[in-house]
Structures are given as C-alpha cells and as structure tokens.
Design a protein around this motif. Structure first.
Motif, PDB file in Angstrom:
ATOM      1  N   GLY A  27     -10.987 -84.954 -45.839  1.00 34.50           N
ATOM      2  CA  GLY A  27     -10.061 -83.833 -45.992  1.00 34.50           C
ATOM      3  C   GLY A  27     -10.367 -82.702 -45.027  1.00 34.50           C
ATOM      4  N   GLU A  28      -9.354 -81.978 -44.698  1.00 34.18           N
ATOM      5  CA  GLU A  28      -9.526 -80.791 -43.863  1.00 34.18           C
ATOM      6  C   GLU A  28     -10.035 -79.650 -44.735  1.00 34.18           C
ATOM      7  OE1 GLU A  28      -9.021 -80.419 -40.540  1.00 34.18           O
ATOM      8  OE2 GLU A  28      -8.623 -82.560 -40.396  1.00 34.18           O
ATOM      9  N   HIS A  29     -10.697 -78.724 -44.149  1.00 33.42           N
ATOM     10  CA  HIS A  29     -11.113 -77.536 -44.892  1.00 33.42           C
ATOM     11  C   HIS A  29     -10.699 -76.300 -44.108  1.00 33.42           C
ATOM     12  CE1 HIS A  29     -14.523 -77.569 -42.075  1.00 33.42           C
ATOM     13  NE2 HIS A  29     -14.678 -76.300 -42.381  1.00 33.42           N
ATOM     14  N   ASP A  30     -10.609 -75.191 -44.830  1.00 32.74           N
ATOM     15  CA  ASP A  30     -10.322 -73.932 -44.156  1.00 32.74           C
ATOM     16  C   ASP A  30     -11.591 -73.514 -43.412  1.00 32.74           C
ATOM     17  OD1 ASP A  30      -7.729 -73.799 -45.127  1.00 32.74           O
ATOM     18  OD2 ASP A  30      -8.373 -72.776 -46.954  1.00 32.74           O
ATOM     19  N   TYR A  31     -11.429 -73.215 -42.159  1.00 32.57           N
ATOM     20  CA  TYR A  31     -12.580 -72.815 -41.365  1.00 32.57           C
ATOM     21  C   TYR A  31     -12.976 -71.385 -41.705  1.00 32.57           C
ATOM     22  CZ  TYR A  31     -11.718 -77.000 -38.676  1.00 32.57           C
ATOM     23  OH  TYR A  31     -11.527 -78.297 -38.321  1.00 32.57           O
ATOM     24  N   GLU A  32     -14.266 -71.192 -41.877  1.00 34.28           N
ATOM     25  CA  GLU A  32     -14.798 -69.853 -42.103  1.00 34.28           C
ATOM     26  C   GLU A  32     -14.728 -69.094 -40.778  1.00 34.28           C
ATOM     27  OE1 GLU A  32     -15.832 -68.577 -44.963  1.00 34.28           O
ATOM     28  OE2 GLU A  32     -15.417 -70.434 -46.031  1.00 34.28           O
ATOM     29  N   PRO A  33     -14.611 -67.766 -40.853  1.00 33.09           N
ATOM     30  CA  PRO A  33     -14.556 -66.983 -39.608  1.00 33.09           C
ATOM     31  C   PRO A  33     -15.733 -67.271 -38.669  1.00 33.09           C
ATOM     32  CG  PRO A  33     -13.968 -65.598 -41.459  1.00 33.09           C
ATOM     33  CD  PRO A  33     -14.424 -66.913 -42.030  1.00 33.09           C
ATOM     34  N   TRP A  34     -16.936 -67.448 -39.218  1.00 38.13           N
ATOM     35  CA  TRP A  34     -18.094 -67.710 -38.346  1.00 38.13           C
ATOM     36  C   TRP A  34     -17.959 -69.071 -37.667  1.00 38.13           C
ATOM     37  CZ3 TRP A  34     -21.542 -71.703 -38.621  1.00 38.13           C
ATOM     38  CH2 TRP A  34     -21.572 -72.453 -39.797  1.00 38.13           C
ATOM     39  N   GLU A  35     -17.343 -70.042 -38.332  1.00 38.07           N
ATOM     40  CA  GLU A  35     -17.159 -71.357 -37.727  1.00 38.07           C
ATOM     41  C   GLU A  35     -16.188 -71.252 -36.540  1.00 38.07           C
ATOM     42  OE1 GLU A  35     -17.759 -74.507 -41.334  1.00 38.07           O
ATOM     43  OE2 GLU A  35     -15.913 -73.324 -41.356  1.00 38.07           O
ATOM     44  N   LYS A  36     -15.160 -70.440 -36.701  1.00 41.08           N
ATOM     45  CA  LYS A  36     -14.212 -70.220 -35.596  1.00 41.08           C
ATOM     46  C   LYS A  36     -14.910 -69.534 -34.428  1.00 41.08           C
ATOM     47  CE  LYS A  36     -10.184 -69.915 -38.588  1.00 41.08           C
ATOM     48  NZ  LYS A  36      -9.121 -69.038 -39.117  1.00 41.08           N
ATOM     49  N   ARG A  37     -15.817 -68.611 -34.735  1.00 34.55           N
ATOM     50  CA  ARG A  37     -16.563 -67.928 -33.665  1.00 34.55           C
ATOM     51  C   ARG A  37     -17.460 -68.905 -32.914  1.00 34.55           C
ATOM     52  NH1 ARG A  37     -17.702 -63.733 -37.795  1.00 34.55           N
ATOM     53  NH2 ARG A  37     -15.971 -62.306 -37.670  1.00 34.55           N
ATOM     54  N   VAL A  38     -18.112 -69.781 -33.654  1.00 32.78           N
ATOM     55  CA  VAL A  38     -18.976 -70.775 -33.005  1.00 32.78           C
ATOM     56  C   VAL A  38     -18.145 -71.653 -32.083  1.00 32.78           C
ATOM     57  CG1 VAL A  38     -20.431 -72.815 -33.399  1.00 32.78           C
ATOM     58  CG2 VAL A  38     -20.720 -70.774 -34.825  1.00 32.78           C
ATOM     59  N   ASP A  39     -16.978 -72.076 -32.537  1.00 33.15           N
ATOM     60  CA  ASP A  39     -16.099 -72.889 -31.701  1.00 33.15           C
ATOM     61  C   ASP A  39     -15.688 -72.114 -30.451  1.00 33.15           C
ATOM     62  OD1 ASP A  39     -14.458 -75.493 -31.638  1.00 33.15           O
ATOM     63  OD2 ASP A  39     -12.954 -73.934 -31.239  1.00 33.15           O
ATOM     64  N   ALA A  40     -15.350 -70.838 -30.610  1.00 35.80           N
ATOM     65  CA  ALA A  40     -14.952 -70.012 -29.468  1.00 35.80           C
ATOM     66  C   ALA A  40     -16.110 -69.825 -28.486  1.00 35.80           C
ATOM     67  CB  ALA A  40     -14.441 -68.653 -29.956  1.00 35.80           C
ATOM     68  N   ILE A  41     -17.305 -69.607 -29.018  1.00 39.99           N
ATOM     69  CA  ILE A  41     -18.479 -69.460 -28.152  1.00 39.99           C
ATOM     70  C   ILE A  41     -18.686 -70.721 -27.331  1.00 39.99           C
ATOM     71  CG2 ILE A  41     -21.014 -69.343 -28.190  1.00 39.99           C
ATOM     72  CD1 ILE A  41     -20.674 -67.415 -30.645  1.00 39.99           C
ATOM     73  N   MET A  42     -18.581 -71.858 -27.996  1.00 42.54           N
ATOM     74  CA  MET A  42     -18.780 -73.131 -27.296  1.00 42.54           C
ATOM     75  C   MET A  42     -17.721 -73.324 -26.213  1.00 42.54           C
ATOM     76  SD  MET A  42     -20.753 -75.586 -27.001  1.00 42.54           S
ATOM     77  CE  MET A  42     -20.606 -77.062 -26.021  1.00 42.54           C
ATOM     78  N   ARG A  43     -16.478 -72.995 -26.513  1.00 44.84           N
ATOM     79  CA  ARG A  43     -15.409 -73.136 -25.512  1.00 44.84           C
ATOM     80  C   ARG A  43     -15.660 -72.230 -24.311  1.00 44.84           C
ATOM     81  NH1 ARG A  43     -10.787 -75.863 -27.478  1.00 44.84           N
ATOM     82  NH2 ARG A  43     -11.028 -76.332 -29.678  1.00 44.84           N
ATOM     83  N   LEU A  44     -16.109 -71.011 -24.561  1.00 46.22           N
ATOM     84  CA  LEU A  44     -16.397 -70.086 -23.458  1.00 46.22           C
ATOM     85  C   LEU A  44     -17.565 -70.587 -22.601  1.00 46.22           C
ATOM     86  CD1 LEU A  44     -16.018 -66.673 -25.297  1.00 46.22           C
ATOM     87  CD2 LEU A  44     -14.554 -67.542 -23.459  1.00 46.22           C
TER      88      LEU A  44
END
Length: 106
Positions: A18-35
């Motif tokens: 199942g999918e889960h709602d991403y926590e704000p910190w998880e979104k930040r980690v993803d953004a950091i990795m993309r950058l």
C-alpha cells in the motif's frame, strides 16, 4: 557471503504494497537526494547512495525506515567527500534540536 540487505530468494514474510502519505521530512530527504544527484551538480550519484545503504550494519539497516536509510547514506557520503564535516553536522543538529525544543515549549 550474503549481506543483510540481499534477500533475493529468501522468504521475507508479507510485503506491504500500500501507498502511504509521505511525512514532510521524507519529502525533504527525497528533494535533497534529487538536488545532490542532479546532473548539473553531481555531488553524488544514486550508485553512491546504494553503496551507503548497503554499508549500513545489519542492526541499523533493519531498524531504519526507507528514508532513514537514505538520509544516513547521504550523510555518510557527504562526510566522505568532505562536503560537510562531522563537527558541522553536530553543530547544525544541536541548533535544530534547540529550535525544535523551543518551539515545543512555546
């Protein structure tokens, strides 16, 4: 020798699909990795991220969530490359914790 993250062919129990709602910190980690991996910056690669995750000890690997493994790996790679120092990281973490405690108290 098989490492703790290499489970190919081994019974691992049920898989949560199942999918889960991403926590704000998880979104930040993803953004950091993309950058960090963006071709214009190339601070690190996805292969380095994977190497860092695979280098986690069995206790750490099993205890961490997906994005916790990511940020642990990113941190290690950035320290390894001299982008940040352990001292800088420690000071920043202390400042963030102090700010967090102050916000909780008010």
């Amino acid at each position: 020798m098989r490492r703790h993250h290499d489970m190919g062919g081994i019974e691992a129990g049920p898989i949560e699909r199942g999918e889960h709602d991403y926590e704000p910190w998880e979104k930040r980690v993803d953004a950091i990795m993309r950058l960090l991996t963006h071709p214009s910056r190339r601070v690190m690669t996805v292969d380095e991220l994977r190497r860092g995750i695979e280098a986690l000890g069995p206790g750490a690997y099993d205890a961490m969530s997906y994005y916790e493994r990511w940020i642990a790996s990113v941190t290690e790679i950035l320290i390894e490359k001299g982008v940040i120092t352990v001292d800088e990281l420690g000071r920043t973490m202390s400042a963030v914790e102090a700010r967090w405690r102050q916000e909780r108290a008010s």
